[in-house]
Design an enzyme around this catalytic site. Sequence first.
Site: not given
Length: 310
Positions: A67, A195
Amino acid sequence: MQLQQVIIAHKAGNPLSQRWAQTCAKQLERRDCKVLLGPSGAKDNPYPVFLASATQPIDLAIVLGGDGTALSAARNLAEEGIPILAINVGGHLGFLTEPFELFRETEGVWDRLRDDRFAVLRRMMLQAALYESNRRDLPAVSDRYLALNEMCVKPAAPDRMITSNLEVEVDGEMVDCYHGDGLLVSTPTGSTCYNASANGPIMHMGLEAISVAPICPLSLSSRPIIIPPRSVVSIWPLEDPDLHTKLWMDGVLATSIWPGQRVDVRMADCQAKFIVLRENYSYYQTLREKLRWAGALAQYSDYPQNGTLN
């Protein structure tokens, strides 16, 4: 899709990723494709050189890694509109990447790309810049920074943990003053990353929305909020005489923030374009597999409504 000039970026320091990148380059060159090849990592950013040395439009970026490698490609290539084929080679979680199993037969992948047998997933991005004072008519005093996952304002120091004091406005209206470890402004793509670790909301990637989430706030009343995509989030670092507060983009340092400066974060005017090879792509399947939902290793076919759970 034409394959006349292609970028191949592999995860720096990963031999497996590098070997596959070299194999792909040889195959594409045999197909009369010009290849720009190089490593991508924390200390390696090949994209400015790639873009400056391209002799014709770049048709595709093949990114072999995890990622983090895909995030770097998105930040550097979204403005150019270059589609990204990200493959999990040497990566870990792989939220943004296609599984390696679909890439083993690489010659077949080139045929699929040539014949347009793929989908393109567009992902919202954020942009941020620094401004002086509270005047809205003055130009930015920094570069424009892009992020696919999140913008983060938090302090960093080599010798101690620092608590930040951040005043936040949305569209010019005061929202809260967050006292804690920092603040995250996230996209739907980034809602499952930092988050989520900060107890922020998970948003479907098909949405256009912005999450504002404090990191470990000292007040229990400070809560994450979701705001419309056209909103402008203004962040003012307070009480920072030692210049510890910094702006981070997808976990990478963007710039330091001086006293009196504010950070404005908004939806970017460009999107990241990711190529999807999976014919049965499902966002919820990704959540189940990557976040280990619904019994961690249970398969969808094992759920009671689809049969008997043994």
